[in-house]
Design a protein around this motif. Sequence first.
Motif, short mmCIF file in Angstrom:
data_model
loop_
_atom_site.label_atom_id
_atom_site.label_comp_id
_atom_site.label_asym_id
_atom_site.label_seq_id
_atom_site.Cartn_x
_atom_site.Cartn_y
_atom_site.Cartn_z
N VAL A 102 0.84 -1.21 0.00
CA VAL A 102 0.00 0.00 0.00
C VAL A 102 0.87 1.26 0.00
CG1 VAL A 102 -1.66 1.34 1.35
CG2 VAL A 102 -1.98 -1.11 1.07
N ARG A 103 1.92 1.26 0.81
CA ARG A 103 2.82 2.43 0.85
C ARG A 103 3.44 2.68 -0.51
NH1 ARG A 103 6.36 0.65 4.24
NH2 ARG A 103 7.72 -0.07 2.56
N ASP A 104 3.86 1.65 -1.20
CA ASP A 104 4.48 1.84 -2.51
C ASP A 104 3.48 2.25 -3.57
OD1 ASP A 104 6.92 1.23 -1.47
OD2 ASP A 104 7.10 -0.74 -2.41
N ILE A 105 2.23 1.81 -3.43
CA ILE A 105 1.23 2.11 -4.46
C ILE A 105 0.62 3.49 -4.26
CG2 ILE A 105 -1.06 1.47 -5.30
CD1 ILE A 105 -0.24 -1.43 -5.15
N ILE A 106 0.16 3.81 -3.03
CA ILE A 106 -0.54 5.09 -2.85
C ILE A 106 0.17 6.05 -1.89
CG2 ILE A 106 -2.80 4.18 -3.49
CD1 ILE A 106 -3.49 4.08 -0.51
N GLU A 107 1.39 5.73 -1.49
CA GLU A 107 2.21 6.64 -0.67
C GLU A 107 1.55 7.01 0.66
OE1 GLU A 107 5.18 9.01 -3.50
OE2 GLU A 107 3.19 9.91 -3.46
N ILE A 108 0.94 6.04 1.30
CA ILE A 108 0.34 6.26 2.61
C ILE A 108 0.80 5.15 3.55
CG2 ILE A 108 -1.82 6.31 3.93
CD1 ILE A 108 -3.17 7.56 1.52
N ASP A 109 1.27 5.53 4.73
CA ASP A 109 1.61 4.57 5.78
C ASP A 109 0.37 4.38 6.66
OD1 ASP A 109 4.47 4.04 5.34
OD2 ASP A 109 4.70 6.18 5.73
N LEU A 110 -0.25 3.23 6.53
CA LEU A 110 -1.53 3.01 7.20
C LEU A 110 -1.36 2.72 8.68
CD1 LEU A 110 -3.47 0.82 4.62
CD2 LEU A 110 -3.52 3.30 4.92
N GLU A 111 -2.21 3.35 9.49
CA GLU A 111 -2.35 3.06 10.90
C GLU A 111 -3.83 3.15 11.24
OE1 GLU A 111 0.01 5.76 13.13
OE2 GLU A 111 1.93 4.93 12.47
N PRO A 112 -4.26 2.52 12.32
CA PRO A 112 -5.68 2.65 12.70
C PRO A 112 -6.06 4.11 12.95
CG PRO A 112 -4.62 0.87 13.93
CD PRO A 112 -3.53 1.61 13.23
N ILE A 113 -7.23 4.49 12.49
CA ILE A 113 -7.74 5.84 12.74
C ILE A 113 -8.20 5.89 14.20
CG2 ILE A 113 -9.46 7.55 12.07
CD1 ILE A 113 -9.50 5.93 9.32
N PRO A 114 -7.76 6.85 14.99
CA PRO A 114 -8.07 6.86 16.42
C PRO A 114 -9.56 7.04 16.70
CG PRO A 114 -6.96 8.89 15.78
CD PRO A 114 -6.87 7.97 14.61
N ASP A 115 -10.00 6.51 17.85
CA ASP A 115 -11.41 6.58 18.24
C ASP A 115 -11.87 8.02 18.43
OD1 ASP A 115 -11.50 3.83 18.22
OD2 ASP A 115 -11.20 3.61 20.40
N THR A 116 -10.94 8.93 18.71
CA THR A 116 -11.33 10.32 18.92
C THR A 116 -11.98 10.92 17.67
OG1 THR A 116 -9.05 10.95 18.36
CG2 THR A 116 -9.62 10.77 20.71
N GLU A 117 -11.57 10.46 16.50
CA GLU A 117 -12.17 10.98 15.27
C GLU A 117 -13.64 10.57 15.15
OE1 GLU A 117 -10.68 13.02 12.62
OE2 GLU A 117 -9.66 13.36 14.53
N ALA A 118 -13.93 9.32 15.46
CA ALA A 118 -15.32 8.86 15.42
C ALA A 118 -16.14 9.55 16.49
CB ALA A 118 -15.37 7.34 15.61
N ALA A 119 -15.59 9.75 17.69
CA ALA A 119 -16.32 10.42 18.76
C ALA A 119 -16.68 11.85 18.37
CB ALA A 119 -15.48 10.42 20.04
N ARG A 120 -15.76 12.54 17.73
CA ARG A 120 -16.04 13.91 17.28
C ARG A 120 -17.19 13.94 16.29
NH1 ARG A 120 -14.54 16.35 12.82
NH2 ARG A 120 -13.07 14.69 12.26
N LEU A 121 -17.19 13.01 15.36
CA LEU A 121 -18.25 12.98 14.34
C LEU A 121 -19.58 12.58 14.95
CD1 LEU A 121 -16.18 11.35 11.48
CD2 LEU A 121 -17.17 13.65 11.43
N ARG A 122 -19.57 11.65 15.89
CA ARG A 122 -20.82 11.26 16.56
C ARG A 122 -21.46 12.47 17.25
NH1 ARG A 122 -21.74 5.74 17.39
NH2 ARG A 122 -20.05 4.39 16.68
N GLU A 123 -20.64 13.27 17.90
CA GLU A 123 -21.16 14.46 18.58
C GLU A 123 -21.74 15.45 17.57
OE1 GLU A 123 -19.66 17.95 21.69
OE2 GLU A 123 -18.29 16.36 21.07
N THR A 124 -21.03 15.64 16.45
CA THR A 124 -21.51 16.55 15.40
C THR A 124 -22.86 16.09 14.86
OG1 THR A 124 -19.27 17.18 14.75
CG2 THR A 124 -21.01 17.44 13.09
N ILE A 125 -22.98 14.80 14.59
CA ILE A 125 -24.23 14.28 14.03
C ILE A 125 -25.36 14.37 15.04
CG2 ILE A 125 -25.33 12.21 13.09
CD1 ILE A 125 -22.44 11.38 12.14
#
Length: 410
Positions: free
Chosen positions: A101-124
Amino acid sequence: MEPMSYTTPELGRRYVDVVASLSAYGEAPERLGREMLLSNYSGVEPTLTDLNAIADALAEVSDAAERLGGHPGDYMRAITRGSRAVLGILEGDERPYLDVVRDIIEIDLEPIPDTEAARLRETIFDGLGELGYHGSLEERVTAWRDGTSLTGDDVIAFARTIMDDARNATLSRVVALPEGEGLDDVYGVRDVFYSGRSKYTGDYRGWVHFNIDKHWQRDVFVQVLTHEAYPGHQTFYALWDQLFRQGKWPIEAAFYQRNAPTNPIFEGGPESALHFLGWDEGDSPEALALRLGQAYKDLGRIAMQNGCLGVNTGQMTKEQAIDLMVEHLVPRDDAERAYGFFTNAVSRTHYPQYYYGRRIVQQAFARFEDSEAGRQRFFDMIYRTPHTTRTFIAAVAEASGAPFDPFRFD
């Protein structure tokens, strides 16, 4: 007249031949089963019929790329590295998923933190409350979806009511389109794992279709329509074709393919297309609903991306990935389709383009959108300059005069 090129016209044509030949070789049912080249306005047809010939031609282009400086060098080294990774897949290499994946799309993948989902849940939760919905987050989202969704032929009828508005807003707020540009058809499809698709047929024309098995929440659907058409994929395709004909776009970029370091920007632009139009701005209930549609889609994308990462690295089962998506308010049938998408032999290595592409472009646009001059500078970068993930990030930092790290979660 020879085309514009980053290497030489001859090597540029050879590289397009490599890409087209990899696609033709890989689409055989006994290999990957899907084509990778989605548009090609270079005039180059595939001629290489075996992997050794493809590897030799790719090596010649890669050697030339190593000697280039500046943006052309960075661009060419990235795309040839991506092509080598695709070649390795077809040769049967068993490299770790994260490395490919890093060689194809130049992104080092890591899990997206739970804080991002919590922020969106509050917004919704808060936003749906402003629109008059009550109860828990799940109760509000269920009522919202039930009251504002459509499926079947109604999806296409709705699409046709807003397509012209999207095109006109693109012309007035984003970019001019070539004379003769347009869509020849908007139609529905069934029994597919994706939401929508655009196809560029050449001469500034194209078509779009949408999955009408889905129950579409209307504000989410507006985002998908602008993604596929205006100012999304159809807009990018037509502009790039025009620039190539004008001698302002290199032949090494006169096509579009799956599994390449250009993918996150090509998807991230359309993922942000509705915001380019400004339809989600202001205090009206309609603008709020569109912002909530995007937040809801982003919340689902987090689970889809984390599921993609978990399944493809062996850390998560199918059932766990689907349950994760359902916990993030994705309908179970949509979660099943997403699982099929990110485990597909072709899609699995470029799937992160959606979440990360939107994140990169959204954060980049925020640096420029407060003035018309800034907007146009940004649109020049994203629509009129060939970019990979890393060259785009570098260009944003340079143009804005500040470091830019869209992978940092605060």
